[in-house]
Design a protein around this motif. Structure first.
Motif, PDB file in Angstrom:
ATOM      1  N   ILE A  35     -18.282 -29.282-111.610  1.00 59.70           N
ATOM      2  CA  ILE A  35     -19.524 -29.484-112.359  1.00 59.70           C
ATOM      3  C   ILE A  35     -19.411 -30.715-113.258  1.00 59.70           C
ATOM      4  O   ILE A  35     -20.293 -31.579-113.283  1.00 59.70           O
ATOM      5  N   LEU A  36     -18.305 -30.814-113.982  1.00 61.16           N
ATOM      6  CA  LEU A  36     -18.134 -31.919-114.933  1.00 61.16           C
ATOM      7  C   LEU A  36     -17.799 -33.235-114.240  1.00 61.16           C
ATOM      8  O   LEU A  36     -18.045 -34.307-114.798  1.00 61.16           O
ATOM      9  N   SER A  87     -23.076 -36.538-106.983  1.00 60.62           N
ATOM     10  CA  SER A  87     -23.878 -35.324-107.092  1.00 60.62           C
ATOM     11  C   SER A  87     -23.159 -34.128-106.489  1.00 60.62           C
ATOM     12  O   SER A  87     -22.512 -34.240-105.446  1.00 60.62           O
ATOM     13  N   GLU A 128     -29.088 -33.504-116.559  1.00 64.96           N
ATOM     14  CA  GLU A 128     -28.426 -33.820-115.294  1.00 64.96           C
ATOM     15  C   GLU A 128     -28.488 -32.670-114.289  1.00 64.96           C
ATOM     16  O   GLU A 128     -27.808 -32.709-113.268  1.00 64.96           O
ATOM     17  N   MET A 129     -29.297 -31.670-114.564  1.00 62.75           N
ATOM     18  CA  MET A 129     -29.438 -30.540-113.650  1.00 62.75           C
ATOM     19  C   MET A 129     -30.778 -30.630-112.943  1.00 62.75           C
ATOM     20  O   MET A 129     -31.826 -30.800-113.575  1.00 62.75           O
ATOM     21  N   HIS A 155     -19.146 -34.522-111.634  1.00 61.66           N
ATOM     22  CA  HIS A 155     -20.287 -35.140-110.954  1.00 61.66           C
ATOM     23  C   HIS A 155     -21.384 -35.465-111.965  1.00 61.66           C
ATOM     24  O   HIS A 155     -21.579 -34.739-112.951  1.00 61.66           O
ATOM     25  N   ASP A 156     -22.088 -36.548-111.703  1.00 56.87           N
ATOM     26  CA  ASP A 156     -23.156 -36.983-112.611  1.00 56.87           C
ATOM     27  C   ASP A 156     -24.377 -36.070-112.529  1.00 56.87           C
ATOM     28  O   ASP A 156     -25.053 -35.847-113.538  1.00 56.87           O
ATOM     29  N   ASN A 157     -24.668 -35.582-111.325  1.00 50.04           N
ATOM     30  CA  ASN A 157     -25.856 -34.736-111.132  1.00 50.04           C
ATOM     31  C   ASN A 157     -25.452 -33.368-110.588  1.00 50.04           C
ATOM     32  O   ASN A 157     -24.560 -33.269-109.751  1.00 50.04           O
ATOM     33  N   PHE A 158     -26.131 -32.352-111.078  1.00 50.55           N
ATOM     34  CA  PHE A 158     -25.900 -30.974-110.636  1.00 50.55           C
ATOM     35  C   PHE A 158     -27.171 -30.509-109.937  1.00 50.55           C
ATOM     36  O   PHE A 158     -28.152 -30.148-110.580  1.00 50.55           O
ATOM     37  N   LYS A 207     -24.855 -29.638-118.687  1.00 48.17           N
ATOM     38  CA  LYS A 207     -25.657 -30.329-117.679  1.00 48.17           C
ATOM     39  C   LYS A 207     -27.148 -30.232-118.007  1.00 48.17           C
ATOM     40  O   LYS A 207     -27.899 -31.194-117.846  1.00 48.17           O
TER      41      LYS A 207
END
Length: 207
Positions: free
Chosen positions: A186-187, A152, A122-123, A189-192, A117
């Protein structure tokens, strides 16, 4: 050492934070990620599927026609799998699909997912995320400010009912806590999106 900006709920940068390289900066191990996601999905299965075999279906006690002289293939019962109303060949039965993986494997997969991420940009780290009342509109605005409108995952340190209820009605947005964090979420979702306190808690536990 990986470094990320720290944003407020308005999307403004108010500082930066150094990330632990052993958690957020390792080489991503795709094999381990696949192994852990497969294990997670297997453990979610109910395993309640069931069908009857030829020994369990009702009827079929009488031989449908005599053994010889008809020119047809011999048959002993009308409940064989190739008959309508017959049993199922290799019928599925209730079973437990769950299995365990070593702790070291699960930990490595978690670090790989977090590192992936960070590497993909993406974090998102928030200074804090607190709401006075559960309002979906306010949460939508916050996610828009930090450019996290897509799927997210919001990670909090402690349970915040207002934040959870504000996120529940937003499609693709899920809320979790440090103690419930898993690789699949976690994987998936597009955003963390994670608060600074939750990030510090992860480093405290795993570093």
């Amino acid at each position: 050492m990986p470094k990320l900006d720290v944003l407020n709920v308005s999307g403004e940068k108010i500082g930066d934070i150094d990330l632990h390289p052993g958690i957020f900066g390792i080489e991503v191990n795709e094999y381990v990620l696949h192994d852990v996601v497969k294990n997670y999905l297997a453990n979610q299965r109910q395993g309640t599927q069931s069908a009857k075999t030829r020994a369990e279906v009702r009827g079929g006690g009488k031989k449908p026609f005599r053994q010889k002289g008809t020119g047809r293939a011999r048959q002993g019962t009308t409940r064989a799998p190739h008959y309508v109303g017959g049993g199922v060949a290799f019928a599925p039965k209730p079973r437990d699909y769950s299995y365990k993986l070593p702790k070291r494997v699960k930990r490595l997969a978690l670090f790989s997912a977090l590192s992936a991420k960070v590497a993909a940009g993406e974090m998102i780290v928030l200074d804090e995320l607190a709401m006075d009342a559960p309002k979906t509109k306010d949460m939508v605005k916050i996610l828009s400010n930090i450019k996290a409108e897509k799927k997210s995952l919001i990670v909090l340190q402690d349970v915040s009912e207002n934040v959870v209820r504000s996120s529940n009605n937003i499609q693709g947005v899920e809320t979790t806590f440090v103690g419930s964090l898993n690789v699949y979420d976690i994987l998936n979702h597009d955003n963390f999106v994670i608060t600074k306190k939750a990030l510090e808690r992860i480093e405290e536990v795993y570093a």
